[in-house]
Enzyme design. Structure first.
Site, PDB file in Angstrom:
ATOM      1  N   TYR A   1      12.665 -53.056   8.804  1.00 15.99           N
ATOM      2  CA  TYR A   1      13.035 -52.776  10.194  1.00 15.99           C
ATOM      3  C   TYR A   1      13.869 -53.918  10.750  1.00 15.99           C
ATOM      4  O   TYR A   1      13.638 -55.091  10.437  1.00 15.99           O
ATOM      5  CB  TYR A   1      11.790 -52.594  11.059  1.00 15.99           C
ATOM      6  CG  TYR A   1      11.199 -51.208  11.009  1.00 15.99           C
ATOM      7  CD1 TYR A   1      11.695 -50.192  11.826  1.00 15.99           C
ATOM      8  CD2 TYR A   1      10.141 -50.905  10.159  1.00 15.99           C
ATOM      9  CE1 TYR A   1      11.155 -48.915  11.790  1.00 15.99           C
ATOM     10  CE2 TYR A   1       9.595 -49.633  10.112  1.00 15.99           C
ATOM     11  CZ  TYR A   1      10.111 -48.642  10.935  1.00 15.99           C
ATOM     12  OH  TYR A   1       9.577 -47.377  10.894  1.00 15.99           O
TER      13      TYR A   1
ATOM     14  N   ASP B   1       9.518 -43.333  17.059  1.00 19.68           N
ATOM     15  CA  ASP B   1       9.260 -43.068  18.469  1.00 19.68           C
ATOM     16  C   ASP B   1      10.541 -42.667  19.180  1.00 19.68           C
ATOM     17  O   ASP B   1      11.654 -42.914  18.701  1.00 19.68           O
ATOM     18  CB  ASP B   1       8.664 -44.309  19.141  1.00 19.68           C
ATOM     19  CG  ASP B   1       7.284 -44.643  18.606  1.00 19.68           C
ATOM     20  OD1 ASP B   1       6.511 -43.701  18.340  1.00 19.68           O
ATOM     21  OD2 ASP B   1       6.975 -45.840  18.453  1.00 19.68           O
TER      22      ASP B   1
END
EC number: 5.4.99.12
Length: 241
Positions: free
Chosen positions: A110, A52
């Protein structure tokens, strides 16, 4: 046709994510432009996943095919000479023609960074979520552990297409060097907004803004995540091949 793997890193602050979008600055767009200039042909780059707008990557995998057989070291040097300063390629490797960055990846890790202080850290501000209220990290740790395992994460994503939302979240860990809080998550794959919504929900519950009953519903695929953590704290830390 030669197939090349790229390992790269980028600061996502001034990018509208990885994927090419008309009239917007993207990581994929910058790499394709650089490769096309070097190889004197149109090049299409395949990435391991979307990111994103504002999300960073410490380790990102991509691949491309070309008509030319180009020396790896020469290509690495040329790419880093052309690419903007917020993108760096640190490995170029010729791989089998079957390799595909999207489908050959076995897992991802992540990292999400939180700066838990009323005082802004100007060096970490672009790379973390500043939470001014004090977080009870033991409560946060216990909440995060509940996300581990196999769950339906439907309520923690944005469903843009029909896909399987049941995922085995292999590991969720918390590292605290106060006021820096780091959350790591490992799985074979992730859904869009999934990490940011896990972090946002866990932090809001640990601050007492939502009850843990909300979490139980979310892990059953019911309802909607009450909060999405901001993008600048999220880093794709490792891609597993």
């Amino acid at each position: 046709m030669p197939n090349y793997l790229l390992r790269l890193a980028f600061v996502g602050t001034n990018f509208y994510g990885w994927q090419v979008q008309p009239n917007l600055r993207t990581v994929q767009g910058e790499i394709q432009k650089a490769l096309s200039q070097i190889l004197c042909e149109d090049v299409k780059v395949t990435g391991c996943c979307r990111t994103d707008s504002g999300v960073h990557a410490l380790d990102y995998i991509a691949n491309f095919k070309t008509q030319k057989d180009f020396p790896e070291e020469k290509l690495l040097k040329a790419l880093n000479g052309i690419l903007p300063k917020d993108v760096g390629v640190y490995a170029v490797k010729k791989v089998s023609e079957e390799f595909n960055a999207r489908y050959s990846v076995k897992g991802k890790v992540y990292l999400y960074k939180i700066w838990n202080s009323e005082v802004r850290n100007p060096f970490l501000y672009p790379f973390s979520w500043q939470v001014k209220r004090e977080i009870n990290t033991e409560v946060l740790r216990n909440i995060l552990k509940k996300f581990e395992g196999t769950h339906d994460f439907r309520a923690l994503t944005k469903l843009e297409e029909e896909r399987n939302t049941v995922i085995n979240l292999e590991e969720v860990s918390l590292n605290v060097e106060y006021p820096l809080i780091e959350i790591r998550l490992k799985a074979s794959h992730f859904l869009r907004y999934m990490v940011r919504r896990i972090v946002g929900t866990a932090v809001k519950i640990s601050l007492g803004l939502y009850s843990e009953e909300v979490l139980e519903e979310l892990l059953q695929g019911k309802g909607n995540s009450p909060y999405t953590a901001p993008p600048q704290g999220l880093h794709l830390e490792k891609v597993l091949l």
